[in-house]
Design a protein around this motif. Structure first.
Motif, PDB file in Angstrom:
ATOM      1  N   ASN A  32       8.177  -1.954  -0.766  1.00  0.00           N
ATOM      2  CA  ASN A  32       6.810  -1.515  -0.491  1.00  0.00           C
ATOM      3  C   ASN A  32       6.408  -1.841   0.946  1.00  0.00           C
ATOM      4  O   ASN A  32       5.495  -1.228   1.486  1.00  0.00           O
ATOM      5  N   ALA A  33       7.097  -2.775   1.558  1.00  0.00           N
ATOM      6  CA  ALA A  33       6.798  -3.148   2.940  1.00  0.00           C
ATOM      7  C   ALA A  33       7.915  -4.007   3.496  1.00  0.00           C
ATOM      8  O   ALA A  33       8.672  -4.635   2.740  1.00  0.00           O
ATOM      9  N   TYR A  52       4.390  -0.707   6.180  1.00  0.00           N
ATOM     10  CA  TYR A  52       4.241  -0.410   4.764  1.00  0.00           C
ATOM     11  C   TYR A  52       4.819   0.959   4.418  1.00  0.00           C
ATOM     12  O   TYR A  52       4.831   1.867   5.254  1.00  0.00           O
ATOM     13  N   TRP A 107      -0.262  -9.587   4.341  1.00  0.00           N
ATOM     14  CA  TRP A 107       1.100  -9.458   4.844  1.00  0.00           C
ATOM     15  C   TRP A 107       1.515 -10.666   5.675  1.00  0.00           C
ATOM     16  O   TRP A 107       2.697 -10.987   5.764  1.00  0.00           O
TER      17      TRP A 107
END
Length: 126
Positions: A32-33, A52, A107
């Motif tokens: 996803n990232a 992302y 993040w």
């Protein structure tokens, strides 16, 4: 098991550029990232930039306008991220780590990433 391999680090003079690469293996799904962190001796691990799935990117204030993250997050596990670093400064000297697959919304929190590479050293001299 997530396996990440970084490359592209080295020594450069202030004002120079480097390009880091991180390639993932060992999975068959799309992350996803992915992100880059760095850690200088005596300092905590710092989030540099994140990429992302869908193309959104986020960066730390210290690298704004100088570093650019890009990547591909493939459905068949072909996950790669790059970090283009321009206008390097001595304070950018650190071990740079690649991180993959985020569990959460912040993040820059290193605890939320599933996998880490071994790191690649970046040294910037004045």
């Amino acid at each position: 098991q997530i396996q990440l391999v970084e490359s592209g680090g080295g020594s450069v003079q202030a004002g120079g550029s480097l390009r880091l690469s991180c390639t993932a293996s060992g999975v068959t799904f799309r992350y996803n990232a992915m992100a880059w962190f760095r850690q200088a001796p005596g300092n905590q691990r710092e989030g540099v930039e994140a990429f992302y799935n869908g193309g959104d990117t986020f960066y730390g204030d210290s690298v704004k306008g100088r570093f650019t993250i890009s990547g591909t997050l493939g459905a068949n596990g072909e996950n790669t991220v790059w970090l283009q670093m321009n206008s390097l400064k001595p304070e950018d000297t650190a071990m740079y780590y690649c991180a993959a697959h985020l569990h959460g919304s912040t993040w820059y929190s290193s605890d939320l990433w599933s996998g880490w590479g071994q790191g690649t050293q970046v040294t910037v001299s004045s």
